[in-house]
Write an enzyme that holds these catalytic residues in place. Sequence first.
Site, PDB file in Angstrom:
ATOM      1  N   TRP A   1      -1.652  -1.553  14.719  1.00  0.00           N
ATOM      2  CA  TRP A   1      -1.295  -2.746  13.944  1.00  0.00           C
ATOM      3  C   TRP A   1       0.041  -3.301  14.397  1.00  0.00           C
ATOM      4  CZ3 TRP A   1      -5.449  -4.638  12.381  1.00  0.00           C
ATOM      5  CH2 TRP A   1      -6.458  -3.870  11.801  1.00  0.00           C
TER       6      TRP A   1
ATOM      7  N   ASP B   1       5.361  -4.434   7.727  1.00  0.00           N
ATOM      8  CA  ASP B   1       3.958  -4.431   7.298  1.00  0.00           C
ATOM      9  C   ASP B   1       3.766  -3.180   6.444  1.00  0.00           C
ATOM     10  OD1 ASP B   1       1.210  -4.190   7.034  1.00  0.00           O
ATOM     11  OD2 ASP B   1       0.777  -4.313   9.188  1.00  0.00           O
TER      12      ASP B   1
ATOM     13  N   LYS C   1      -6.072  -2.154   1.033  1.00  0.00           N
ATOM     14  CA  LYS C   1      -5.896  -0.725   1.238  1.00  0.00           C
ATOM     15  C   LYS C   1      -5.516  -0.053  -0.087  1.00  0.00           C
ATOM     16  CE  LYS C   1      -6.621  -1.692   5.472  1.00  0.00           C
ATOM     17  NZ  LYS C   1      -5.664  -1.978   6.527  1.00  0.00           N
TER      18      LYS C   1
HETATM   19  C1  LIG Z   1      -5.624  -2.898   7.674  1.00  0.00           C
HETATM   20  C2  LIG Z   1      -4.284  -3.201   8.197  1.00  0.00           C
HETATM   21  C3  LIG Z   1      -3.999  -4.435   8.806  1.00  0.00           C
HETATM   22  C4  LIG Z   1      -5.025  -5.526   8.991  1.00  0.00           C
HETATM   23  O1  LIG Z   1      -5.375  -6.077   7.779  1.00  0.00           O
HETATM   24  P1  LIG Z   1      -6.318  -7.367   7.689  1.00  0.00           P
HETATM   25  O2  LIG Z   1      -6.099  -7.812   6.288  1.00  0.00           O
HETATM   26  O3  LIG Z   1      -7.706  -6.914   7.985  1.00  0.00           O
HETATM   27  O4  LIG Z   1      -5.838  -8.354   8.691  1.00  0.00           O
HETATM   28  C5  LIG Z   1      -2.709  -4.653   9.250  1.00  0.00           C
HETATM   29  N1  LIG Z   1      -1.758  -3.710   9.113  1.00  0.00           N
HETATM   30  C6  LIG Z   1      -2.000  -2.513   8.548  1.00  0.00           C
HETATM   31  C7  LIG Z   1      -0.911  -1.517   8.430  1.00  0.00           C
HETATM   32  C8  LIG Z   1      -3.280  -2.215   8.078  1.00  0.00           C
HETATM   33  O5  LIG Z   1      -3.528  -1.022   7.515  1.00  0.00           O
END
Ligand SMILES: *Cc1c(COP(=O)(O)O)cnc(C)c1O
Length: 360
Positions: A101, A171, A195
């Site tokens: 990511w 993030d 998540k």
């Molecule tokens: C799942 C995830 C993403 C991507 O998320 P989307 O909403 O599908 O774009 C980005 N960063 C992390 C840390 C993730 O776990």
Amino acid sequence: MARVYNFSAGPSMLPVEVLQEAAEEMLDYNGTGMSVMEMSHRSKAFEEIIESAEQDLRDLMNIPDNYKVLFLQGGASQQFAAIPMNLMKNKVADYIITGQWAKKAYQEACKYGKANAIASSEDKTFSYIPDCSDLPISEDADYVYICHNNTIYGTTYKKLPNTKGKILVADMSSDILSQPVNVEDYGLIYFGVQKNVGPAGVVVVIIREDLITDDVLEGTPTMLKYKTQADAKSLYNTPPAYGIYICGKVFKHLKKLGGLSKMQELNEKKAKILYDYLDSSELFKGTVVPEDRSLMNVPFVTGDADMDAKFVKEATAAGFVNLKGHRTVGGMRASIYNAMPIEGVEKLVEFMKKFEAENK
Ligand SMILES: *Cc1c(COP(=O)(O)O)cnc(C)c1O
């Protein structure tokens, strides 16, 4: 009704109480005679939903008044572009690459300016967090970027990087609300909610007010400009209304459980059960260095792909689902977010012990 223990990395388990409440309100939300799905986003009822969701998130995370909270669409991945478009005033940013990511965010930022990969743990399949105490931070960097919890690899920062005075952007898609956060350490925090919070379709951005300006990269779409969204209180266009409503319920649920310190206590207890077993097992072992282990995502392997597949198959049949690891790590991964009850982890470990005994 048979609920399984769902160890998916995302979308993932939601609290049963929240799902039940949503079910009860499905046909008639709070005397409106309609579902939140059918409601105008300009209505009084929805205004109250989004405002209390924001307030509850502020209470939970202790978000200071000089930070805005935006409820947006496009998922976490949309922010990979939105962040450089809005924050790259000098067109320079430093990225710490601790997984896929972070790497994707870095690659996206490369389109908009000079993104520097100042540290990486790719040499060992991202199984650790690099030493970030004295990195070559660029003199003119607009921000330093991290992925706080690496969903795929199961690592997390126990100590934040020394950004040498630069703004930190994080993030937190896979560990938001799992423990207290000092928001003031960051210029911007964002998380896709699927998540640890709610249904896919919402991404939340928590951003310090002084970073919200009209001075964005040329060509930035109106929708991706934080100022557009902040000025319109996340209602520039139709927001992901139902998703925001469920997120709000999860925020209330977490407050009722005792807030983020309590969640941290529970999450540490849950993770310890699994890690302690992995450390003592002769069949299974964790893939991450102990000091950087995530409380949320726990990858493990047997070292034998056929045995891994056998385990996943038998676990699925026993009601422990979505344990297959990411293809780049192989093996298994148990995601044990806030909504995974402690019994789920206890029972998984019981099942793993039994499997180990049968497969010596
Ligand atoms: C799942 C995830 C993403 C991507 O998320 P989307 O909403 O599908 O774009 C980005 N960063 C992390 C840390 C993730 O776990």
